[in-house]
Design a protein around this motif. Sequence first.
Motif, PDB file in Angstrom:
ATOM      1  N   GLY A 139      -3.373 -46.114   7.789  1.00  0.00           N
ATOM      2  CA  GLY A 139      -3.917 -46.715   6.574  1.00  0.00           C
ATOM      3  C   GLY A 139      -4.844 -47.874   6.913  1.00  0.00           C
ATOM      4  N   ALA A 140      -6.128 -47.711   6.615  1.00  0.00           N
ATOM      5  CA  ALA A 140      -7.107 -48.753   6.945  1.00  0.00           C
ATOM      6  C   ALA A 140      -6.816 -50.060   6.222  1.00  0.00           C
ATOM      7  N   SER A 141      -6.110 -49.991   5.097  1.00  0.00           N
ATOM      8  CA  SER A 141      -5.809 -51.217   4.354  1.00  0.00           C
ATOM      9  C   SER A 141      -4.907 -52.161   5.142  1.00  0.00           C
ATOM     10  N   GLY A 142      -4.256 -51.644   6.191  1.00  0.00           N
ATOM     11  CA  GLY A 142      -3.398 -52.494   7.015  1.00  0.00           C
ATOM     12  C   GLY A 142      -4.131 -53.197   8.141  1.00  0.00           C
ATOM     13  N   LEU A 143      -5.336 -52.741   8.451  1.00  0.00           N
ATOM     14  CA  LEU A 143      -6.088 -53.335   9.559  1.00  0.00           C
ATOM     15  C   LEU A 143      -6.504 -54.761   9.211  1.00  0.00           C
ATOM     16  N   GLY A 144      -6.128 -55.707  10.075  1.00  0.00           N
ATOM     17  CA  GLY A 144      -6.454 -57.105   9.848  1.00  0.00           C
ATOM     18  C   GLY A 144      -5.358 -57.895   9.155  1.00  0.00           C
TER      19      GLY A 144
END
Length: 227
Positions: A139-144
């Motif tokens: 899930g890209a929303s978790g990156l960062g």
Amino acid sequence: MELAKALCVGRGVTSVIGSGGKTSLIAALARELPGTVALTTTTHVRPFAGMTTLDGSDAGAVAATLERERVVCVGAPAGEKDRAAGKLVAGALEPAELAQLADYVLVEADGSRGLPLKAHAPWEPVVPGVSSQTILVVGASGLGRPVREAAHRAERFCELAACAPGDAATPELVARVIAAEGLATRVLVNQADTDELLARARELARWLDVPVTAGSLRAGRLVELRP
């Protein structure tokens, strides 16, 4: 969106692991694939909306449903705790047996408690030996975001990535976990709904040595980042 083509999903058994959209991916593939499709799990899964669910105790019933409806979900009622959440567990028929009945078998092979990132415990995922490939969803929303907020099994994530729970889950750290686990034959970075998130997905792809596709299942938009 030619999802099956982008992810090289062929006939037989494909396992889906990770976090950030496994169920959405399986449902989208089921709608798109041209032949009959059996959906199942080796752990827990919620029933798929609009699809008949059978426990797999009768192979004839599965075959008849596939002739009539093309897609069937095979899973047995879960125990009391998970039943309250509406979940199913593995049905009576193994993925190899389902592959004799359906053109495609899609297996949800682990859970993530709704978080966008995940590290796997030693006993997971439960990938059938007959799987032709294992797609890892990230899930890209978790990156960062801080690891402790974004990752299921954050302690395991930190162990594999050599980081602290409060550290940001950068693309490099996520790539360390993926490489250390060595579970995936292909990675799908989902939830890359903005240019910023797609840029982080591109950075993640640069750290990996398996094929990577990124984009948004919800928007029906994917791009190949690493062939």
